[in-house]
Design a protein around this motif. Sequence first.
Motif, PDB file in Angstrom:
ATOM      1  N   TYR A 262      45.820 119.895  43.423  1.00 48.23           N
ATOM      2  CA  TYR A 262      44.463 120.421  43.348  1.00 48.23           C
ATOM      3  C   TYR A 262      45.008 121.806  42.720  1.00 48.23           C
ATOM      4  O   TYR A 262      44.072 122.314  41.798  1.00 48.23           O
TER       5      TYR A 262
ATOM      6  N   GLY B 276      39.935 126.736  46.994  1.00 42.38           N
ATOM      7  CA  GLY B 276      41.012 127.068  47.978  1.00 42.38           C
ATOM      8  C   GLY B 276      42.444 127.306  47.292  1.00 42.38           C
ATOM      9  O   GLY B 276      43.189 128.274  47.461  1.00 42.38           O
TER      10      GLY B 276
ATOM     11  N   GLY C 107      36.800 122.402  52.575  1.00 42.80           N
ATOM     12  CA  GLY C 107      37.668 122.110  51.709  1.00 42.80           C
ATOM     13  C   GLY C 107      38.570 123.543  51.245  1.00 42.80           C
ATOM     14  O   GLY C 107      39.615 123.384  50.899  1.00 42.80           O
ATOM     15  N   ILE C 108      37.714 124.699  50.951  1.00 44.16           N
ATOM     16  CA  ILE C 108      38.353 125.732  50.612  1.00 44.16           C
ATOM     17  C   ILE C 108      39.621 126.255  51.610  1.00 44.16           C
ATOM     18  O   ILE C 108      40.707 126.549  51.100  1.00 44.16           O
TER      19      ILE C 108
ATOM     20  N   ALA D 141      31.353 121.208  53.920  1.00 45.59           N
ATOM     21  CA  ALA D 141      32.217 120.502  53.378  1.00 45.59           C
ATOM     22  C   ALA D 141      33.135 121.436  52.202  1.00 45.59           C
ATOM     23  O   ALA D 141      34.203 121.413  52.113  1.00 45.59           O
ATOM     24  N   LEU D 142      32.406 122.310  51.576  1.00 43.62           N
ATOM     25  CA  LEU D 142      32.938 123.280  50.599  1.00 43.62           C
ATOM     26  C   LEU D 142      33.920 124.192  51.295  1.00 43.62           C
ATOM     27  O   LEU D 142      34.867 124.316  50.894  1.00 43.62           O
TER      28      LEU D 142
ATOM     29  N   GLY E  53      35.833 122.221  47.214  1.00 44.75           N
ATOM     30  CA  GLY E  53      36.420 123.437  48.062  1.00 44.75           C
ATOM     31  C   GLY E  53      37.791 123.499  47.690  1.00 44.75           C
ATOM     32  O   GLY E  53      38.551 124.600  47.752  1.00 44.75           O
ATOM     33  N   MET E  54      38.518 122.378  47.748  1.00 39.41           N
ATOM     34  CA  MET E  54      40.046 122.264  47.791  1.00 39.41           C
ATOM     35  C   MET E  54      40.610 122.752  46.366  1.00 39.41           C
ATOM     36  O   MET E  54      41.446 123.733  46.521  1.00 39.41           O
ATOM     37  N   LEU E  55      39.969 122.684  45.391  1.00 41.79           N
ATOM     38  CA  LEU E  55      40.439 123.211  43.947  1.00 41.79           C
ATOM     39  C   LEU E  55      40.141 124.588  44.270  1.00 41.79           C
ATOM     40  O   LEU E  55      41.210 125.399  43.622  1.00 41.79           O
TER      41      LEU E  55
ATOM     42  N   LEU F 172      41.131 124.108  53.580  1.00 38.63           N
ATOM     43  CA  LEU F 172      42.216 123.165  53.327  1.00 38.63           C
ATOM     44  C   LEU F 172      43.059 123.512  52.245  1.00 38.63           C
ATOM     45  O   LEU F 172      44.564 123.252  52.351  1.00 38.63           O
ATOM     46  N   GLY F 173      42.589 123.828  50.948  1.00 34.33           N
ATOM     47  CA  GLY F 173      43.157 123.984  49.516  1.00 34.33           C
ATOM     48  C   GLY F 173      44.196 125.101  49.993  1.00 34.33           C
ATOM     49  O   GLY F 173      45.301 125.095  49.617  1.00 34.33           O
ATOM     50  N   PHE F 174      43.629 126.234  50.379  1.00 32.85           N
ATOM     51  CA  PHE F 174      44.299 127.443  50.594  1.00 32.85           C
ATOM     52  C   PHE F 174      45.569 127.127  51.639  1.00 32.85           C
ATOM     53  O   PHE F 174      46.454 127.743  51.470  1.00 32.85           O
TER      54      PHE F 174
ATOM     55  N   PHE G 101      43.056 123.098  39.264  1.00 35.72           N
ATOM     56  CA  PHE G 101      42.448 124.448  39.268  1.00 35.72           C
ATOM     57  C   PHE G 101      42.803 125.434  38.149  1.00 35.72           C
ATOM     58  O   PHE G 101      42.315 126.019  37.332  1.00 35.72           O
TER      59      PHE G 101
END
Lengths: 183, 171
Positions: free
Chosen positions: B39, A127, B120-121, B116-117, A123-125, B123-125, B43
Amino acid sequence: MGEEFYKDKRKQLLIGFLIGVVFGFLLDRGGATDFNIIVNQLLLKDFTVLKIIFSAIITGMIGVHLITKYLSPELQPKPCMWKPIIIGGLIFGVGFAVLGLCPGTASGAMGTGAVHAVFGVIGMLVGAGMFASVYPYLMEFMEESDLGEVTLPELLGINKWIMITIISIILIGVMYFIERIGL
Amino acid sequence: MNPLTDELWSPYIVGVGIGILVWLGFLLSNKAIGCSTAYARTFGMLEKAVRGKKVEEKPYYKKFIPEIDWEWMLVLGIVVGAFLSSIISGIFRVEMVPLVWEETIGSSYIIRFVGALIGGILLGFGARMAGGCTSGHGISGTIQLALSSWLAFIFFFIGGILTAFLIYGGF
Protein backbone atom coordinates in the motif's frame (compact mmCIF):
# COMPACT_ATOMS: atom_id res chain seq x y z
CA MET A 1 17.10 -22.48 -4.43
CA GLY A 2 20.20 -20.34 -4.81
CA GLU A 3 20.99 -16.62 -4.89
CA GLU A 4 20.65 -16.59 -8.68
CA PHE A 5 17.07 -17.79 -8.46
CA TYR A 6 16.16 -15.22 -5.79
CA LYS A 7 17.59 -12.46 -7.99
CA ASP A 8 15.62 -13.47 -11.11
CA LYS A 9 13.13 -10.62 -10.91
CA ARG A 10 10.54 -11.91 -13.40
CA LYS A 11 10.39 -15.38 -11.86
CA GLN A 12 10.18 -13.86 -8.38
CA LEU A 13 7.30 -11.55 -9.28
CA LEU A 14 5.46 -14.52 -10.76
CA ILE A 15 6.07 -16.60 -7.62
CA GLY A 16 4.83 -13.71 -5.45
CA PHE A 17 1.69 -13.51 -7.57
CA LEU A 18 1.05 -17.26 -7.45
CA ILE A 19 1.56 -17.44 -3.68
CA GLY A 20 -0.87 -14.52 -3.44
CA VAL A 21 -3.48 -16.33 -5.54
CA VAL A 22 -3.38 -19.38 -3.25
CA PHE A 23 -3.33 -17.09 -0.18
CA GLY A 24 -6.42 -15.22 -1.42
CA PHE A 25 -8.16 -18.50 -2.23
CA LEU A 26 -7.45 -19.86 1.25
CA LEU A 27 -8.47 -16.61 3.01
CA ASP A 28 -11.79 -16.71 1.18
CA ARG A 29 -12.46 -20.38 1.94
CA GLY A 30 -11.57 -19.71 5.57
CA GLY A 31 -14.19 -16.95 5.68
CA ALA A 32 -11.55 -14.31 6.39
CA THR A 33 -12.63 -12.13 3.45
CA ASP A 34 -15.99 -11.66 5.19
CA PHE A 35 -16.49 -8.53 7.31
CA ASN A 36 -19.00 -10.38 9.51
CA ILE A 37 -16.62 -13.20 10.42
CA ILE A 38 -13.80 -10.78 11.30
CA VAL A 39 -16.01 -8.44 13.35
CA ASN A 40 -17.60 -11.41 15.15
CA GLN A 41 -14.07 -12.56 15.99
CA LEU A 42 -13.32 -9.15 17.52
CA LEU A 43 -16.63 -9.39 19.40
CA LEU A 44 -15.45 -12.83 20.61
CA LYS A 45 -18.54 -14.53 19.15
CA ASP A 46 -16.84 -16.52 16.38
CA PHE A 47 -13.26 -17.79 16.63
CA THR A 48 -12.68 -18.70 12.97
CA VAL A 49 -9.99 -16.05 12.48
CA LEU A 50 -8.02 -17.08 15.56
CA LYS A 51 -8.22 -20.75 14.55
CA ILE A 52 -6.80 -19.90 11.12
CA ILE A 53 -4.00 -17.75 12.54
CA PHE A 54 -3.06 -20.21 15.29
CA SER A 55 -2.89 -23.20 12.94
CA ALA A 56 -0.86 -21.12 10.47
CA ILE A 57 1.54 -20.12 13.27
CA ILE A 58 2.09 -23.71 14.45
CA THR A 59 2.58 -25.09 10.92
CA GLY A 60 4.70 -22.14 9.86
CA MET A 61 6.94 -22.10 12.97
CA ILE A 62 8.05 -25.70 12.51
CA GLY A 63 8.62 -25.49 8.75
CA VAL A 64 10.29 -22.08 8.64
CA HIS A 65 12.73 -22.96 11.43
CA LEU A 66 13.65 -26.22 9.66
CA ILE A 67 14.10 -24.39 6.34
CA THR A 68 16.28 -21.67 7.86
CA LYS A 69 18.30 -24.25 9.78
CA TYR A 70 19.11 -26.56 6.85
CA LEU A 71 18.70 -24.40 3.73
CA SER A 72 19.92 -21.00 2.59
CA PRO A 73 16.97 -18.70 3.53
CA GLU A 74 17.54 -16.85 6.79
CA LEU A 75 15.10 -15.61 9.42
CA GLN A 76 14.24 -11.93 9.01
CA PRO A 77 12.62 -10.84 12.29
CA LYS A 78 11.48 -7.21 12.21
CA PRO A 79 13.20 -4.80 14.62
CA CYS A 80 11.35 -4.38 17.91
CA MET A 81 10.69 -0.65 18.18
CA TRP A 82 8.26 -1.12 20.99
CA LYS A 83 6.78 2.41 21.16
CA PRO A 84 5.61 2.65 17.52
CA ILE A 85 4.58 -1.00 17.61
CA ILE A 86 2.26 -0.41 20.58
CA ILE A 87 0.86 2.92 19.30
CA GLY A 88 0.72 1.81 15.64
CA GLY A 89 -0.70 -1.54 16.73
CA LEU A 90 -3.53 0.13 18.64
CA ILE A 91 -4.28 2.50 15.71
CA PHE A 92 -4.27 -0.55 13.43
CA GLY A 93 -6.65 -2.32 15.81
CA VAL A 94 -9.15 0.57 15.71
CA GLY A 95 -9.04 0.52 11.90
CA PHE A 96 -9.30 -3.29 11.91
CA ALA A 97 -12.63 -3.07 13.76
CA VAL A 98 -14.01 -0.10 11.78
CA LEU A 99 -13.16 -1.52 8.35
CA GLY A 100 -13.77 -5.08 9.58
CA LEU A 101 -10.97 -6.27 7.35
CA CYS A 102 -7.17 -5.99 7.33
CA PRO A 103 -4.73 -5.11 4.52
CA GLY A 104 -4.64 -8.65 3.12
CA THR A 105 -8.26 -9.63 3.65
CA ALA A 106 -9.57 -6.28 2.35
CA SER A 107 -7.96 -6.90 -1.02
CA GLY A 108 -9.46 -10.39 -0.92
CA ALA A 109 -12.90 -9.00 0.00
CA MET A 110 -12.67 -6.70 -3.01
CA GLY A 111 -12.23 -9.81 -5.16
CA THR A 112 -15.38 -11.37 -3.72
CA GLY A 113 -17.49 -8.37 -4.68
CA ALA A 114 -17.39 -6.24 -1.50
CA VAL A 115 -17.74 -2.68 -2.82
CA HIS A 116 -17.21 -1.17 0.64
CA ALA A 117 -13.81 -2.91 0.80
CA VAL A 118 -12.70 -0.79 -2.19
CA PHE A 119 -13.10 2.28 0.03
CA GLY A 120 -11.10 0.49 2.71
CA VAL A 121 -8.31 -0.15 0.21
CA ILE A 122 -8.33 3.51 -0.89
CA GLY A 123 -8.17 4.49 2.79
CA MET A 124 -5.19 2.19 3.36
CA LEU A 125 -3.34 3.76 0.42
CA VAL A 126 -3.98 7.21 1.89
CA GLY A 127 -3.07 6.12 5.44
CA ALA A 128 0.19 4.50 4.29
CA GLY A 129 0.97 7.63 2.25
CA MET A 130 0.26 9.86 5.26
CA PHE A 131 2.67 7.79 7.29
CA ALA A 132 5.33 8.17 4.59
CA SER A 133 4.89 11.96 4.85
CA VAL A 134 5.20 12.19 8.64
CA TYR A 135 7.92 9.52 8.86
CA PRO A 136 10.81 12.04 8.97
CA TYR A 137 9.29 13.64 12.07
CA LEU A 138 8.66 10.28 13.77
CA MET A 139 11.98 8.65 12.93
CA GLU A 140 13.76 9.70 16.11
CA PHE A 141 10.84 8.74 18.37
CA MET A 142 10.58 5.35 16.67
CA GLU A 143 14.24 4.49 16.73
CA GLU A 144 14.86 5.50 20.34
CA SER A 145 12.80 2.52 21.51
CA ASP A 146 14.47 0.01 19.15
CA LEU A 147 15.42 -3.19 20.97
CA GLY A 148 16.82 -4.73 17.76
CA GLU A 149 15.77 -7.76 15.74
CA VAL A 150 15.28 -9.82 18.86
CA THR A 151 13.36 -13.10 19.00
CA LEU A 152 11.47 -14.65 21.90
CA PRO A 153 13.97 -17.51 22.47
CA GLU A 154 16.84 -14.98 22.47
CA LEU A 155 14.98 -12.78 24.95
CA LEU A 156 14.20 -15.67 27.28
CA GLY A 157 17.56 -17.37 26.74
CA ILE A 158 16.07 -20.72 25.76
CA ASN A 159 16.45 -23.05 22.77
CA LYS A 160 14.12 -22.12 19.92
CA TRP A 161 12.74 -25.66 19.58
CA ILE A 162 11.70 -25.55 23.22
CA MET A 163 10.04 -22.17 22.53
CA ILE A 164 8.25 -23.62 19.48
CA THR A 165 7.04 -26.56 21.57
CA ILE A 166 5.79 -24.29 24.37
CA ILE A 167 3.94 -21.95 21.98
CA SER A 168 2.43 -24.90 20.07
CA ILE A 169 1.15 -26.46 23.28
CA ILE A 170 -0.38 -23.14 24.43
CA LEU A 171 -2.03 -22.44 21.06
CA ILE A 172 -3.38 -26.00 20.76
CA GLY A 173 -4.65 -25.72 24.34
CA VAL A 174 -6.49 -22.46 23.54
CA MET A 175 -8.03 -23.96 20.37
CA TYR A 176 -9.06 -27.08 22.27
CA PHE A 177 -10.71 -24.93 24.94
CA ILE A 178 -12.54 -22.83 22.31
CA GLU A 179 -13.88 -26.02 20.66
CA ARG A 180 -14.89 -27.44 24.05
CA ILE A 181 -17.01 -24.42 24.90
CA GLY A 182 -18.59 -24.65 21.48
CA LEU A 183 -17.24 -21.51 19.77
CA MET B 1 -19.41 -33.02 -0.95
CA ASN B 2 -16.99 -31.45 -3.37
CA PRO B 3 -14.34 -29.42 -1.54
CA LEU B 4 -13.86 -27.18 -4.56
CA THR B 5 -17.41 -25.86 -4.31
CA ASP B 6 -17.73 -25.91 -0.50
CA GLU B 7 -18.17 -22.29 0.56
CA LEU B 8 -16.13 -22.72 3.71
CA TRP B 9 -13.31 -25.06 4.62
CA SER B 10 -12.22 -26.00 8.11
CA PRO B 11 -10.28 -23.04 9.57
CA TYR B 12 -7.61 -25.51 10.69
CA ILE B 13 -7.04 -26.73 7.12
CA VAL B 14 -6.94 -23.14 5.87
CA GLY B 15 -4.46 -22.23 8.61
CA VAL B 16 -2.18 -25.16 7.84
CA GLY B 17 -2.34 -24.17 4.15
CA ILE B 18 -1.33 -20.59 4.98
CA GLY B 19 1.52 -21.88 7.17
CA ILE B 20 2.78 -23.92 4.20
CA LEU B 21 2.57 -20.80 1.99
CA VAL B 22 4.88 -19.07 4.46
CA TRP B 23 7.35 -21.97 4.01
CA LEU B 24 7.10 -21.53 0.25
CA GLY B 25 7.73 -17.79 0.54
CA PHE B 26 10.97 -18.50 2.38
CA LEU B 27 11.97 -21.42 0.19
CA LEU B 28 11.18 -20.02 -3.26
CA SER B 29 11.77 -16.31 -2.67
CA ASN B 30 13.62 -15.90 0.62
CA LYS B 31 10.74 -13.65 1.67
CA ALA B 32 8.25 -13.44 4.52
CA ILE B 33 4.64 -12.97 3.40
CA GLY B 34 3.23 -9.53 4.20
CA CYS B 35 0.77 -7.07 2.68
CA SER B 36 1.02 -3.55 4.05
CA THR B 37 4.19 -2.30 2.31
CA ALA B 38 2.38 -2.79 -1.01
CA TYR B 39 0.00 0.00 0.00
CA ALA B 40 2.85 2.39 0.85
CA ARG B 41 4.61 1.59 -2.43
CA THR B 42 1.41 2.08 -4.43
CA PHE B 43 0.73 5.45 -2.84
CA GLY B 44 4.35 6.38 -3.61
CA MET B 45 3.86 5.41 -7.25
CA LEU B 46 0.69 7.51 -7.47
CA GLU B 47 2.42 10.42 -5.73
CA LYS B 48 5.31 10.11 -8.18
CA ALA B 49 2.91 10.18 -11.12
CA VAL B 50 1.40 13.44 -9.82
CA ARG B 51 4.35 15.26 -8.27
CA GLY B 52 7.26 13.83 -10.21
CA LYS B 53 10.62 12.32 -9.36
CA LYS B 54 11.28 14.42 -6.25
CA VAL B 55 8.92 12.10 -4.37
CA GLU B 56 11.70 9.50 -4.43
CA GLU B 57 13.68 11.78 -2.10
CA LYS B 58 11.26 11.19 0.78
CA PRO B 59 13.14 9.15 3.41
CA TYR B 60 10.32 6.60 3.62
CA TYR B 61 10.37 5.94 -0.11
CA LYS B 62 14.12 5.43 0.07
CA LYS B 63 13.40 2.55 2.44
CA PHE B 64 10.38 1.31 0.51
CA ILE B 65 11.00 2.18 -3.12
CA PRO B 66 7.72 3.00 -4.94
CA GLU B 67 7.75 0.13 -7.42
CA ILE B 68 6.04 -3.15 -8.12
CA ASP B 69 7.81 -5.76 -6.02
CA TRP B 70 7.19 -9.32 -4.77
CA GLU B 71 4.79 -8.24 -2.04
CA TRP B 72 2.85 -6.01 -4.44
CA MET B 73 2.32 -8.99 -6.75
CA LEU B 74 1.28 -11.04 -3.73
CA VAL B 75 -1.48 -8.55 -2.84
CA LEU B 76 -2.63 -8.52 -6.48
CA GLY B 77 -2.67 -12.30 -6.30
CA ILE B 78 -4.90 -12.19 -3.20
CA VAL B 79 -7.53 -10.22 -5.14
CA VAL B 80 -7.44 -12.77 -7.98
CA GLY B 81 -7.37 -15.80 -5.66
CA ALA B 82 -10.32 -14.62 -3.57
CA PHE B 83 -12.22 -13.76 -6.77
CA LEU B 84 -11.63 -17.27 -8.18
CA SER B 85 -12.57 -18.90 -4.88
CA SER B 86 -15.83 -16.96 -4.56
CA ILE B 87 -16.80 -17.57 -8.20
CA ILE B 88 -16.12 -21.32 -7.93
CA SER B 89 -18.01 -21.69 -4.63
CA GLY B 90 -20.76 -19.37 -5.84
CA ILE B 91 -20.58 -16.87 -2.97
CA PHE B 92 -19.38 -13.99 -5.17
CA ARG B 93 -21.88 -11.16 -4.79
CA VAL B 94 -21.90 -7.40 -4.73
CA GLU B 95 -21.89 -6.36 -1.06
CA MET B 96 -22.49 -2.69 -0.29
CA VAL B 97 -23.11 -2.90 3.47
CA PRO B 98 -22.14 -6.01 5.47
CA LEU B 99 -24.75 -7.58 7.72
CA VAL B 100 -23.30 -6.84 11.18
CA TRP B 101 -22.72 -3.20 10.16
CA GLU B 102 -26.29 -2.94 8.87
CA GLU B 103 -27.72 -4.38 12.10
CA THR B 104 -25.76 -2.05 14.37
CA ILE B 105 -25.12 1.12 12.40
CA GLY B 106 -27.60 1.12 9.55
CA SER B 107 -28.09 0.34 5.90
CA SER B 108 -26.80 3.64 4.44
CA TYR B 109 -24.21 3.02 1.71
CA ILE B 110 -22.62 6.40 2.24
CA ILE B 111 -22.05 5.94 5.96
CA ARG B 112 -20.53 2.49 5.39
CA PHE B 113 -18.25 3.79 2.61
CA VAL B 114 -17.06 6.71 4.77
CA GLY B 115 -16.56 4.31 7.69
CA ALA B 116 -14.56 1.92 5.51
CA LEU B 117 -12.44 4.82 4.24
CA ILE B 118 -11.67 6.04 7.77
CA GLY B 119 -10.99 2.47 8.96
CA GLY B 120 -8.67 2.02 5.98
CA ILE B 121 -6.73 5.22 6.75
CA LEU B 122 -6.18 4.08 10.35
CA LEU B 123 -5.12 0.61 9.15
CA GLY B 124 -2.69 1.96 6.58
CA PHE B 125 -1.13 4.43 9.01
CA GLY B 126 -1.06 2.02 11.94
CA ALA B 127 0.40 -0.84 9.92
CA ARG B 128 3.27 1.24 8.60
CA MET B 129 3.95 2.69 12.06
CA ALA B 130 3.94 -0.77 13.65
CA GLY B 131 6.03 -2.12 10.77
CA GLY B 132 3.55 -4.71 9.52
CA CYS B 133 -0.02 -6.01 9.45
CA THR B 134 -1.94 -9.15 10.33
CA SER B 135 0.07 -11.05 7.69
CA GLY B 136 3.55 -9.59 8.09
CA HIS B 137 3.52 -9.42 11.89
CA GLY B 138 0.52 -11.60 12.81
CA ILE B 139 1.48 -14.63 10.75
CA SER B 140 4.98 -14.40 9.21
CA GLY B 141 6.54 -12.54 12.12
CA THR B 142 5.03 -14.62 14.92
CA ILE B 143 6.15 -17.72 13.00
CA GLN B 144 9.74 -16.41 13.15
CA LEU B 145 9.26 -15.90 16.91
CA ALA B 146 10.05 -12.18 16.54
CA LEU B 147 9.38 -10.20 19.73
CA SER B 148 8.21 -7.25 17.58
CA SER B 149 5.58 -9.35 15.85
CA TRP B 150 4.15 -11.01 18.96
CA LEU B 151 3.87 -7.56 20.54
CA ALA B 152 2.18 -6.11 17.42
CA PHE B 153 -0.17 -9.10 17.13
CA ILE B 154 -1.34 -8.64 20.73
CA PHE B 155 -1.90 -4.88 20.31
CA PHE B 156 -3.74 -5.33 16.97
CA PHE B 157 -6.26 -7.48 18.80
CA ILE B 158 -6.43 -5.32 21.95
CA GLY B 159 -7.27 -2.27 19.79
CA GLY B 160 -9.60 -4.30 17.57
CA ILE B 161 -11.55 -6.00 20.35
CA LEU B 162 -12.04 -2.80 22.38
CA THR B 163 -13.17 -0.84 19.32
CA ALA B 164 -15.46 -3.62 18.06
CA PHE B 165 -17.23 -3.78 21.44
CA LEU B 166 -17.60 0.01 21.42
CA ILE B 167 -19.04 0.21 17.90
CA TYR B 168 -20.90 -3.07 17.41
CA GLY B 169 -21.32 -4.25 20.99
CA GLY B 170 -24.64 -2.52 21.52
CA PHE B 171 -23.63 -0.10 24.29
